[in-house]
Design an enzyme around this catalytic site. Sequence first.
Site, PDB file in Angstrom:
ATOM      1  N   GLU A 180       8.321   3.432   0.102  1.00 20.15           N
ATOM      2  CA  GLU A 180       7.482   2.293  -0.259  1.00 20.15           C
ATOM      3  C   GLU A 180       8.015   1.621  -1.524  1.00 20.15           C
ATOM      4  O   GLU A 180       8.778   2.223  -2.299  1.00 20.15           O
ATOM      5  CB  GLU A 180       6.038   2.781  -0.461  1.00 20.15           C
ATOM      6  CG  GLU A 180       5.032   1.742  -0.927  1.00 20.15           C
ATOM      7  CD  GLU A 180       4.866   0.577   0.024  1.00 20.15           C
ATOM      8  OE1 GLU A 180       5.847  -0.161   0.238  1.00 20.15           O
ATOM      9  OE2 GLU A 180       3.752   0.379   0.528  1.00 20.15           O
TER      10      GLU A 180
ATOM     11  N   HIS B  96       2.814   4.213   8.157  1.00 23.44           N
ATOM     12  CA  HIS B  96       2.076   5.466   8.156  1.00 23.44           C
ATOM     13  C   HIS B  96       0.579   5.239   8.327  1.00 23.44           C
ATOM     14  O   HIS B  96       0.050   4.160   8.045  1.00 23.44           O
ATOM     15  CB  HIS B  96       2.327   6.237   6.847  1.00 23.44           C
ATOM     16  CG  HIS B  96       1.882   5.499   5.629  1.00 23.44           C
ATOM     17  ND1 HIS B  96       0.556   5.459   5.223  1.00 23.44           N
ATOM     18  CD2 HIS B  96       2.565   4.757   4.727  1.00 23.44           C
ATOM     19  CE1 HIS B  96       0.455   4.726   4.137  1.00 23.44           C
ATOM     20  NE2 HIS B  96       1.662   4.283   3.807  1.00 23.44           N
TER      21      HIS B  96
ATOM     22  N   HIS C  69       6.657   2.413   5.457  1.00 17.23           N
ATOM     23  CA  HIS C  69       5.584   1.945   4.579  1.00 17.23           C
ATOM     24  C   HIS C  69       5.415   0.432   4.691  1.00 17.23           C
ATOM     25  O   HIS C  69       6.313  -0.272   5.147  1.00 17.23           O
ATOM     26  CB  HIS C  69       5.907   2.334   3.142  1.00 17.23           C
ATOM     27  CG  HIS C  69       6.178   3.804   2.998  1.00 17.23           C
ATOM     28  ND1 HIS C  69       5.203   4.707   2.678  1.00 17.23           N
ATOM     29  CD2 HIS C  69       7.323   4.512   3.177  1.00 17.23           C
ATOM     30  CE1 HIS C  69       5.735   5.929   2.654  1.00 17.23           C
ATOM     31  NE2 HIS C  69       7.009   5.833   2.948  1.00 17.23           N
TER      32      HIS C  69
END
Length: 206
Positions: A88, A10, A158
């Site tokens: 994440e 991201h 992530h």
Amino acid sequence: MDRLLVLCRHGESEWNKLNLFTGWKDPGLTEKGVAEARAAGQKLKALGLGFDLCYTSALKRAQTTLDLILAELGQTDLPIVRDQALNERDYGELSGLNKDDARQRWGEEQVHIWRRSYDIPPPGGESLKDTAARVLPYFEAHIMPDVMAGRRVLVAAHGNSLRALIMKLEGLTGEEIIKRELATGVPIVYRFAEDGAILSRQDLAA
């Protein structure tokens, strides 16, 4: 048959900017992060790449990044699978803390161990090994079969969930993968042979 997999971390999040441990917390993108995501889409478009299917996490910073990439590609109607398996790494008690404050509380050496060891988790959280144990079964059951079936797949996720995938794909050890830095908003393009071997890897850093 085009066996294409693109991984993209991201864009910069509000908490990246503030130097906070983020994990499963859900801040949005900064203006810089939005620009990074759009730039990622522009880079993929410049290569003439398009996709059949997308995967992302349950967190909005990854979902927004994916939406912005697809907007640049003119592919906003693609099927998107969202799953927390791609979230994440969970930083547990560190989540939401400033990294400098954490160092003052637990000591620089201890925080460094939590951040950069492969198998030592922070209190109440996940190590990278734990993250891989969550991410890889999902990848092997869902994402890689799509790629090997000839679907062009984009994954927006992530730093640590993608590290787990890269470790698997590139045959890296735990010690090797923790040294691999993944910049925000930079796509990595993999193409695969019929037997699953990597034919090419291209990092689209500026």
